[in-house]
Design a protein around this motif. Structure first.
Motif, short mmCIF file in Angstrom:
data_model
loop_
_atom_site.label_atom_id
_atom_site.label_comp_id
_atom_site.label_asym_id
_atom_site.label_seq_id
_atom_site.Cartn_x
_atom_site.Cartn_y
_atom_site.Cartn_z
N HIS A 156 0.84 -1.19 0.00
CA HIS A 156 0.00 0.00 0.00
C HIS A 156 0.88 1.25 0.00
CE1 HIS A 156 -2.89 3.02 1.32
NE2 HIS A 156 -3.85 2.18 0.95
N ASP A 158 0.77 3.88 1.49
CA ASP A 158 0.97 4.49 2.80
C ASP A 158 1.72 3.58 3.78
OD1 ASP A 158 -0.33 6.81 2.03
OD2 ASP A 158 -2.30 6.06 2.65
N LYS A 160 4.58 2.50 5.75
CA LYS A 160 5.73 3.30 6.17
C LYS A 160 6.87 2.47 6.76
CE LYS A 160 3.58 7.05 5.00
NZ LYS A 160 3.93 7.70 3.70
#
Length: 252
Positions: A156, A158, A160
């Motif tokens: 994804h 996002d 991190k």
């Protein structure tokens, strides 16, 4: 021939899901990861009743792998030869002329940690062994939970954390491909944001926040026979699901 892999995250908890899925999908071979059961408590009778033989390598609470097959498996190998490891992460067997290698790659925890160093040593040992295994078994499939998202499109946007997407992990995945293996899923057009794992927390599945870390890699003769590869998200929608979904490849 339909082959699949599925990290069930506890066979004891997920057995009803598994037997229902086997009845519906009728795969010829299924590689299971995180069975989390010792061999003595493995539900062999229930899976035989579902129509499947089992080759198993289990341990209590953690890890554990199994190969389910409609036809009997032969030439079973447990673990990576020459690599001492108490963790039950690898089992290989031959089914209908195909060498099936079922794997549960180490998670790695965090880049630079002791568990990450173990992961990298494990990956190097696996790759070295498979190099030889491919000479003995040209029709080979490497299935399992790799704990690696090999490309940016496999995580994804996002995401991190470094783990699962770090350059060393992706380089190790590329080393497997360099053996002459092909990522079956990427042989076909796939929807964007196609994942195989979603965290239990923060509504990740509902938000489709996940990673593609469960893979089927095929040797050249098998890749030539592959007609489809999909992620089956349906079991992830059930009550008390595994956090992983099955990946299925179809061979002509």
């Amino acid at each position: 021939m339909k082959i699949a892999c599925w990290n069930v995250n506890s066979l004891k908890v997920r057995l009803p899901h598994l037997t229902d899925w086997l009845a519906a999908e009728q795969p010829d071979v299924v590689c299971l990861q995180e069975t989390k059961t010792e061999d003595a408590t493995y539900p062999r009778a229930e899976l035989e009743a579902a129509g499947y033989h089992s080759a198993i390598s289990g341990q209590k609470t953690y890890n554990g792998v199994a190969i389910l097959s409609k036809s009997p498996a032969s030439d079973v190998q447990i673990g990576i030869p020459g690599f001492e490891d108490e963790q039950k992460r690898v089992i290989a067997a031959t089914v209908d002329g195909v060498r099936i290698v079922c794997t549960y790659f180490p998670n790695g925890q965090a880049v630079g940690s002791e568990k990450f160093e173990y992961k990298m040593r494990w990956l190097a040992a696996l790759t070295g062994w498979l190099r030889d295994e491919l000479t003995r078994h040209p029709q080979l499939a490497l299935l399992g939970d790799y704990n690696i998202a090999p490309e940016d499109r496999d995580a994804h946007p996002d995401w991190k954390d470094d783990i699962h997407v770090s350059p060393p992990e992706r380089a190790a995945f590329a080393d497997l491909i360099a053996l002459g293996l092909t990522d079956a899923f990427r042989m076909f057009d796939q929807p964007e944001k196609s994942w195989s794992w979603w965290d239990y927390r923060a509504g990740a599945f509902r938000r489709n926040f996940g990673l593609r870390i469960d893979h089927i890699l095929l040797s050249a003769p098998l890749a030539a026979r592959c007609t489809a590869c999909t992620v089956d998200k349906a079991p992830r929608k059930l009550e008390r699901p595994s956090d992983h979904a099955p990946v299925i490849a179809t061979l002509s």
